[in-house]
Design an enzyme around this catalytic site. Sequence first.
Site, PDB file in Angstrom:
ATOM      1  N   ASN A   1       1.559  12.153   7.267  1.00 42.68           N
ATOM      2  CA  ASN A   1       2.536  11.446   8.177  1.00 42.68           C
ATOM      3  C   ASN A   1       4.036  11.608   8.482  1.00 42.68           C
ATOM      4  OD1 ASN A   1       2.652   9.954   5.870  1.00 42.68           O
ATOM      5  ND2 ASN A   1       2.611   8.058   7.015  1.00 42.68           N
TER       6      ASN A   1
ATOM      7  N   GLY B   1       0.528   8.341  -0.020  1.00 40.02           N
ATOM      8  CA  GLY B   1      -0.730   8.428   0.623  1.00 40.02           C
ATOM      9  C   GLY B   1      -1.851   7.299   0.460  1.00 40.02           C
ATOM     10  N   SER B   2      -2.973   7.563   0.554  1.00 41.82           N
ATOM     11  CA  SER B   2      -3.990   6.510   0.750  1.00 41.82           C
ATOM     12  C   SER B   2      -4.084   5.696  -0.524  1.00 41.82           C
ATOM     13  CB  SER B   2      -5.399   6.910   1.178  1.00 41.82           C
ATOM     14  OG  SER B   2      -5.828   7.826   0.180  1.00 41.82           O
ATOM     15  N   THR B   3      -4.556   4.498  -0.385  1.00 42.16           N
ATOM     16  CA  THR B   3      -4.749   3.694  -1.640  1.00 42.16           C
ATOM     17  C   THR B   3      -5.972   3.983  -2.450  1.00 42.16           C
ATOM     18  OG1 THR B   3      -3.791   1.675  -0.481  1.00 42.16           O
ATOM     19  CG2 THR B   3      -5.299   1.137  -2.513  1.00 42.16           C
TER      20      THR B   3
ATOM     21  N   GLU C   1       3.023   5.418  -3.441  1.00 39.88           N
ATOM     22  CA  GLU C   1       3.445   4.814  -2.012  1.00 39.88           C
ATOM     23  C   GLU C   1       2.227   4.870  -1.442  1.00 39.88           C
ATOM     24  OE1 GLU C   1       6.168   3.236  -1.618  1.00 39.88           O
ATOM     25  OE2 GLU C   1       7.801   4.094  -2.861  1.00 39.88           O
TER      26      GLU C   1
ATOM     27  N   GLU D   1      11.225   4.119  -4.323  1.00 43.10           N
ATOM     28  CA  GLU D   1      11.822   5.424  -4.170  1.00 43.10           C
ATOM     29  C   GLU D   1      13.309   4.959  -3.293  1.00 43.10           C
ATOM     30  OE1 GLU D   1       8.163   7.303  -1.990  1.00 43.10           O
ATOM     31  OE2 GLU D   1       8.859   8.551  -3.531  1.00 43.10           O
TER      32      GLU D   1
ATOM     33  N   VAL E   1      -6.886   7.356  -2.847  1.00 47.68           N
ATOM     34  CA  VAL E   1      -6.679   8.489  -3.679  1.00 47.68           C
ATOM     35  C   VAL E   1      -5.549   7.855  -4.642  1.00 47.68           C
ATOM     36  CG1 VAL E   1      -5.614  10.740  -3.573  1.00 47.68           C
ATOM     37  CG2 VAL E   1      -7.177  10.247  -2.006  1.00 47.68           C
ATOM     38  N   GLY E   2      -4.689   7.176  -4.395  1.00 51.48           N
ATOM     39  CA  GLY E   2      -3.702   6.530  -5.333  1.00 51.48           C
ATOM     40  C   GLY E   2      -4.272   5.913  -6.426  1.00 51.48           C
TER      41      GLY E   2
HETATM   42  P1  NAP Z   1      -4.455  11.032   1.327  1.00 50.09           P
HETATM   43  O1  NAP Z   1      -5.959  11.228   1.671  1.00 50.09           O
HETATM   44  O2  NAP Z   1      -4.345  10.172  -0.015  1.00 50.09           O
HETATM   45  O3  NAP Z   1      -3.619  12.291   1.066  1.00 50.09           O
HETATM   46  C1  NAP Z   1      -2.456  12.061   0.389  1.00 50.09           C
HETATM   47  C2  NAP Z   1      -2.101  13.516  -0.253  1.00 50.09           C
HETATM   48  O4  NAP Z   1      -2.736  13.390  -1.453  1.00 50.09           O
HETATM   49  C3  NAP Z   1      -2.419  14.814   0.313  1.00 50.09           C
HETATM   50  O5  NAP Z   1      -1.500  15.847  -0.019  1.00 50.09           O
HETATM   51  C4  NAP Z   1      -3.905  14.934  -0.092  1.00 50.09           C
HETATM   52  O6  NAP Z   1      -4.173  16.259   0.159  1.00 50.09           O
HETATM   53  C5  NAP Z   1      -3.779  14.546  -1.537  1.00 50.09           C
HETATM   54  N1  NAP Z   1      -4.941  14.487  -2.287  1.00 50.09           N
HETATM   55  C6  NAP Z   1      -6.187  14.080  -1.552  1.00 50.09           C
HETATM   56  N2  NAP Z   1      -7.194  13.914  -2.657  1.00 50.09           N
HETATM   57  C7  NAP Z   1      -6.404  14.274  -3.923  1.00 50.09           C
HETATM   58  C8  NAP Z   1      -6.961  14.089  -5.132  1.00 50.09           C
HETATM   59  N3  NAP Z   1      -8.189  13.870  -5.666  1.00 50.09           N
HETATM   60  N4  NAP Z   1      -5.972  14.433  -6.176  1.00 50.09           N
HETATM   61  C9  NAP Z   1      -4.745  14.874  -5.945  1.00 50.09           C
HETATM   62  N5  NAP Z   1      -4.155  14.739  -4.519  1.00 50.09           N
HETATM   63  C10 NAP Z   1      -5.162  14.465  -3.492  1.00 50.09           C
HETATM   64  O7  NAP Z   1      -3.683  10.403   2.408  1.00 50.09           O
HETATM   65  P2  NAP Z   1      -3.424  10.762   3.952  1.00 50.09           P
HETATM   66  O8  NAP Z   1      -4.722  10.779   4.658  1.00 50.09           O
HETATM   67  O9  NAP Z   1      -2.643  12.262   3.891  1.00 50.09           O
HETATM   68  O10 NAP Z   1      -2.312   9.785   4.532  1.00 50.09           O
HETATM   69  C11 NAP Z   1      -2.687   8.363   5.148  1.00 50.09           C
HETATM   70  C12 NAP Z   1      -2.360   7.454   4.059  1.00 50.09           C
HETATM   71  O11 NAP Z   1      -1.341   7.555   3.412  1.00 50.09           O
HETATM   72  C13 NAP Z   1      -2.341   6.004   4.907  1.00 50.09           C
HETATM   73  O12 NAP Z   1      -3.282   5.282   4.117  1.00 50.09           O
HETATM   74  C14 NAP Z   1      -0.960   5.826   4.718  1.00 50.09           C
HETATM   75  O13 NAP Z   1      -0.576   4.208   4.718  1.00 50.09           O
HETATM   76  C15 NAP Z   1      -0.504   6.329   3.269  1.00 50.09           C
HETATM   77  N6  NAP Z   1       0.747   6.353   3.262  1.00 50.09           N
HETATM   78  C16 NAP Z   1       1.840   5.575   2.634  1.00 50.09           C
HETATM   79  C17 NAP Z   1       3.145   5.736   2.484  1.00 50.09           C
HETATM   80  C18 NAP Z   1       3.821   4.888   1.763  1.00 50.09           C
HETATM   81  O14 NAP Z   1       5.193   5.399   1.721  1.00 50.09           O
HETATM   82  N7  NAP Z   1       3.459   3.837   1.428  1.00 50.09           N
HETATM   83  C19 NAP Z   1       3.520   6.760   3.321  1.00 50.09           C
HETATM   84  C20 NAP Z   1       2.812   7.466   4.147  1.00 50.09           C
HETATM   85  C21 NAP Z   1       1.497   7.344   4.231  1.00 50.09           C
HETATM   86  P3  NAP Z   1      -5.196  17.265   1.289  1.00 50.09           P
HETATM   87  O15 NAP Z   1      -4.177  16.888   2.479  1.00 50.09           O
HETATM   88  O16 NAP Z   1      -5.138  18.392   1.157  1.00 50.09           O
HETATM   89  O17 NAP Z   1      -6.179  16.343   1.505  1.00 50.09           O
END
Ligand code: NAP
Length: 452
Positions: free
Chosen positions: A130, A206-208, A228, A431, A210-211
Site C-alpha cells: 500500500n 502488513g496484515s495482522t 505494524e 517506527e 501474517v504478522g
Molecule cells: P500481507 O499479506 O500481510 O503482506 C505483507 C508482506 O508480507 C508482503 O511483502 C507479503 O509478501 C509478505 N508475506 C506474506 N506472507 C508471508 C509469510 N508467511 N512470511 C513472511 N512474509 C510474508 O499484507 P498486504 O496484503 O500486503 O497489505 C495489507 C495489510 O497491511 C492491511 O491489513 C493493512 O492494514 C496492513 N498495513 C499496515 C500498515 C501499518 O503501518 N500498520 C501499513 C500498511 C499496511 P507477498 O506480497 O509476496 O504476499
Amino acid sequence: MRHDVINPATAGVITTIPLAGVEDAEAAIGRAAAAYPAWRAVAPADRGRLLRRFAEVVDAHLEELAQLEVANSGHTIGNARWEAGNVRDVLTYYSAAPERLFGRQIPVAGGIDLTFREPLGVVSVIVPWNFPMPIAGWGFVPAIAAGNTVLLKPAELTPLTALRLAELALEAGLPEGVLQVIAGRGSVVGGRMVTHPAVRKICFTGSTEVGTRIMAQAATGVKRVTLELGGKSANVVFADADLAKAAAQAPYGVFDNAGQDCCARSRILVQRTVYDRFLELLEPAVRNLRVTDPASEQSEMGPLISARQREVVDSFVEPDRVAFQGSCPSGPGFWYPPTVLLAETGEERHWREEIFGPVVSVLPFDDEADAIRLANDTEYGLSGSIWTTNLGRALRVARGVETGNLSVNSHSSVRYSTPFGGFKQSGLGRELGPDALDSFTEVKNVFIATGE
Ligand code: NAP
Ligand code: MG
C-alpha cells in the site's frame, strides 16, 4: 520464475521481473551477514555522510521514483512525490543518528558503568503493497543508521520502487550487502527471511494475520520483531466542532490512497445532535472527490491495487446501507467509487473489519463517554482523529482512545520526526522519530573496575 508487474489503473503489464526463491534469499542473507562487521565499524560521521549522500541521490531521482509508483501502485502523482520525498527526509533525519547513539554513564560502586547501543546484525524488513516507498524507508533507514545490514522484501505486487532504491543506494556509495532488495513471494522468500538463524530482527508491516504468524515464528529464535499491522480507526466528530471543516476533511482522512491506508479513519462517529447536518455536508465533499487517472496532476484518488482487492472491498458494501457514493472511471483498471455506509449498531461487518478500500461507515453517538467506548470497541488501535473546539475535551478523548497516533482537528498521522505505531492488535514497537532506533539496537552494559 518470472512475474508480471501490473499497472492497477489500466490492468496492463508494465514489466516482467524475475522472482527470487529460497536459495536467493539464503545467498542474500549470507551477503548481509558478511557485510555486517565492516558496516558497523564505519565511523559514525562517515555512516552519517553516506546516508546524506543516499538522500541526495534519492532527491535527484524523485520524479523518476514518483512516476514508477504511479505506474506500479496507482498512487496519485501528488502522493507519489510526497512518498519519494519521505524516503529522502527519513534518510536525512537518521543521518544524524550514528553520531547521536548515546549511551549512559551510571554511578556505581567500585568503578565506572557505561552503556552502549549496539546494532543487532542482519535485519529483515518485509513491507506491504500500500505504501511501498515510505514503509520500506521507515524500516531500512534507522536499521542501517544504527549499523545493521538489511534485507528488504517488497510486496509481490509492488516491487519496482524498492528495486530502484537498492540501485540508488549503491550509486550513493553504500557498501554492497548493506541494503539488499529481494523480490519474491511472501510465503517463500518472506518465510526464509523470518526463520533463517542469521536474521536477528524482523521489521514487518502488513496484515495482522501474517504478522501474528511471524511473531510466533520469531519466538523460536527469540528474534526481535517490530509489527505494524491493520487498523480500523475512528474519526470522532463532536457537536462543538467546526462541522464544515470536519466534513470537508473527512474524505481525505479515509479515501487517501483509495482507502488502502492502515491509518484510514474508516469509522466516523458523529454526535447525534449534528449527525444529519454532518451527512448533508459530507455528501458533496465525497461526490466532488476527483477520482481519476493517478498520473493527472488533478487526481485525488486512484484505483485499488488489484482485481482481488476490489472484490474484497465490494464484499463489504451492502446496497441498502449505502448513504451515497462518489464517482470513478469505468473501463480497465481496478476502480472503486468512494462509498459512505450507515451503521446502526456497531456490530456490522463493515463497521468492525478492516476494508482497505474507499469505504467509510458512519455511526451516531450520544456523549463523550459513549464516543470513547465506541472508538475503543475494536481489537485495532493505530490512528484516529478528534474534531472539537473544546481543548479539555480534545485532551480527555485523546487520552481515552486506545490508539498510537491521534490528531485533533486534523487527519495527519505521519511525520518522520515523531513516533508511529499501534496499540492492541495494530502492532508492536514504534517506527520513525527518536524511538525507532530502540528497535534496531540492543543496550550493552559494561562495568569497569577502578579499584587496585
Ligand atoms: P500481507 O499479506 O500481510 O503482506 C505483507 C508482506 O508480507 C508482503 O511483502 C507479503 O509478501 C509478505 N508475506 C506474506 N506472507 C508471508 C509469510 N508467511 N512470511 C513472511 N512474509 C510474508 O499484507 P498486504 O496484503 O500486503 O497489505 C495489507 C495489510 O497491511 C492491511 O491489513 C493493512 O492494514 C496492513 N498495513 C499496515 C500498515 C501499518 O503501518 N500498520 C501499513 C500498511 C499496511 P507477498 O506480497 O509476496 O504476499
Ligand atoms: Mg496479502
